[in-house]
Design an enzyme around this catalytic site. Structure first.
Site, PDB file in Angstrom:
ATOM      1  N   HIS A 306       0.851  -1.191   0.000  1.00 47.58           N
ATOM      2  CA  HIS A 306       0.000   0.000   0.000  1.00 47.58           C
ATOM      3  C   HIS A 306       0.884   1.236   0.000  1.00 47.58           C
ATOM      4  O   HIS A 306       1.942   1.267   0.646  1.00 47.58           O
ATOM      5  CB  HIS A 306      -0.904   0.016   1.239  1.00 47.58           C
ATOM      6  CG  HIS A 306      -2.031   0.987   1.160  1.00 47.58           C
ATOM      7  ND1 HIS A 306      -1.867   2.329   1.441  1.00 47.58           N
ATOM      8  CD2 HIS A 306      -3.336   0.821   0.816  1.00 47.58           C
ATOM      9  CE1 HIS A 306      -3.031   2.945   1.286  1.00 47.58           C
ATOM     10  NE2 HIS A 306      -3.932   2.065   0.914  1.00 47.58           N
ATOM     11  N   ASP A 363      -7.872  -4.058  -0.331  1.00 45.90           N
ATOM     12  CA  ASP A 363      -8.462  -4.258  -1.653  1.00 45.90           C
ATOM     13  C   ASP A 363      -8.436  -5.731  -2.056  1.00 45.90           C
ATOM     14  O   ASP A 363      -9.337  -6.202  -2.756  1.00 45.90           O
ATOM     15  CB  ASP A 363      -7.720  -3.418  -2.694  1.00 45.90           C
ATOM     16  CG  ASP A 363      -7.810  -1.931  -2.409  1.00 45.90           C
ATOM     17  OD1 ASP A 363      -8.942  -1.444  -2.233  1.00 45.90           O
ATOM     18  OD2 ASP A 363      -6.776  -1.266  -2.339  1.00 45.90           O
TER      19      ASP A 363
END
Length: 428
Positions: A306, A363
């Site tokens: 991320h 995600d």
């Protein structure tokens, strides 16, 4: 530490104050830089630029910390309640029982959209992107609720926020039904927020969708984990549009447009596309990981790592835990989900990923859960928008309540110098 920063330009020294946040974040206040020095800063992507001071969400990417109004995200995992979190983000504190019940009742009461809006769906092509419909219809709400164009007091703002949070579910569900050529299912006042949304998505006039409690909790958690994430692209867009004193509906519609981009809200869609590529290419997860580790292959492992979290994404563990519980409960036999779980196992054990802190992020898991529930891939970003809406509303209101100027970034011009106009006959 010094409470000023010193800058030397052309032999002249300037001092700029240091601003310190409640978590000891430190920033250099350069609001007078151009006026005093004639210079501006250049920070493409704003990665080192603080655009505002905010009391809504705190992130420490190095330590894997995410807090809503000071409350660690982990504390919302048990019995997740999206409506409670929405109130917290928007109004700055947890609601008491009376406030919660009043807000929940208003969400129930305002779930329907005007029949005139319902007919708008028929003008969209069947294959219209759901995010395009969502952005259009949220903007159209300003036509049907002109009483909320000027939100100057908290009571009126609360009513507008309730309408927007409630009606976005109905708009999203109707967009899905329109694409499928299915009859629109109206909201049921006897159902709670998430169950009502799934009812409008999946029920038929002759067969009502019954929501499993764990499915409800999983989708509640997905919405909570996406509810706010500091000054991301879409939230910054809402604040920038709102800085012009644009109304709440228009500002949030702009946020939906920003979220639509594949580099922002489309991350979980990219995960499913990767899984389909592996499946359709008859690759094993091990073969794909090997390609992802080869810099020359151009292959990326989507849903791992991320930009903000340099250690781990605190949301990923929460959603990963509920995924582990939900998938066996649903008994879904899907080759893409099998591939995803194997990729997760490999990445959590492979030193290559461990050393680089490339762990599964939110995600990765949200895409898996949404697919297992039966939500199609082109609706993933719509679900993200439903979750992020309270954060957008909170930031719009926070900015609206504070003295602020219209957002107006500067630039460094790199185009032609002074150039004369050449009439058409003389041009080459």
């Amino acid at each position: 530490m010094s409470d000023v920063a010193k800058l030397i330009l052309d032999g002249k020294e300037y001092e700029f104050p240091i601003t310190v946040g409640s978590e000891q974040e430190r920033g250099i206040d350069i609001s007078t830089l151009r006026a005093r020095t004639g210079h501006i800063t250049l920070d493409q992507g704003y990665g080192n630029t603080g655009s505002c001071q905010s009391a809504i969400t705190y992130i420490d990417g190095d330590k894997g910390i995410l807090r809503y109004r000071g409350i660690p995200i982990e504390q919302f995992a048990n019995g997740p309640n999206f409506i409670e979190v929405a109130w917290l983000l928007i109004f700055g504190r947890l609601p008491d029982e009376t406030e919660y019940r009043s807000f929940a009742d208003e969400l129930t009461h305002e779930a329907n959209i005007d029949e005139g809006m319902r007919h708008h769906f028929d003008s969209f092509p069947r294959k219209a992107p759901p995010m395009a419909i969502l952005a259009s219809m949220v903007s159209a709400l300003s036509c049907f609720h002109p009483e909320f164009m000027d939100l100057t007091d908290e009571e009126r703002f609360c009513a507008a926020a309730a309408r927007l949070i409630s009606k976005i579910r109905t708009i999203a569900a109707f967009a899905y039904r329109h694409a499928k050529g299915l009859p629109y299912i109206y909201p049921d006042p006897n159902l709670k927020f998430v169950h009502n949304f799934l009812h409008m998505m999946f029920s038929m006039p002759y067969d009502q969708f019954i929501c499993d409690d764990l499915v409800r909790d999983a989708l509640n958690l997905i919405l909570i984990l996406h509810a706010d994430h500091e000054q991301n692209c879409s939230t910054s867009t809402v604040r920038m549009v709102g800085s012009s004193q644009a109304n709440l509906f228009a500002s949030c519609s702009a946020g939906i447009g920003a979220l639509w981009g594949p580099l922002h809200g489309g991350a979980n869609v990219a995960v499913l596309q990767m899984l389909e590529k592996i499946h359709n290419g008859n690759l094993t997860p091990e073969e794909y990981v090997k390609l992802a580790k080869d810099k020359e292959s151009g292959v990326r492992l989507m849903g791992f790592g991320h930009r903000v979290y340099k250690n781990f994404d605190p949301r990923a563990k929460l959603i990963g835990d509920i995924a582990n519980e939900l998938l066996p409960r649903l008994g879904v036999h899907d080759p893409l989900l099998d591939i995803a779980r194997r990729l997760e196992e490999i990445a959590l054990e492979d030193p290559y990923f461990i050393e680089r802190n490339l762990y599964p992020n939110v995600d990765f898991y949200s895409g898996i859960i949404l697919r297992a529930i039966g939500i199609p891939t082109d609706m993933f970003t719509v679900i993200f928008a439903i979750g992020r809406l309270p954060g957008w509303i909170a930031h719009w209101w926070e900015q609206n309540q504070a003295p602020s100027r219209i957002a107006r970034p500067r630039q460094i011009y790199v185009g032609n110098g002074m150039t004369d106009y050449t009439p058409m006959p003389g041009r080459k």
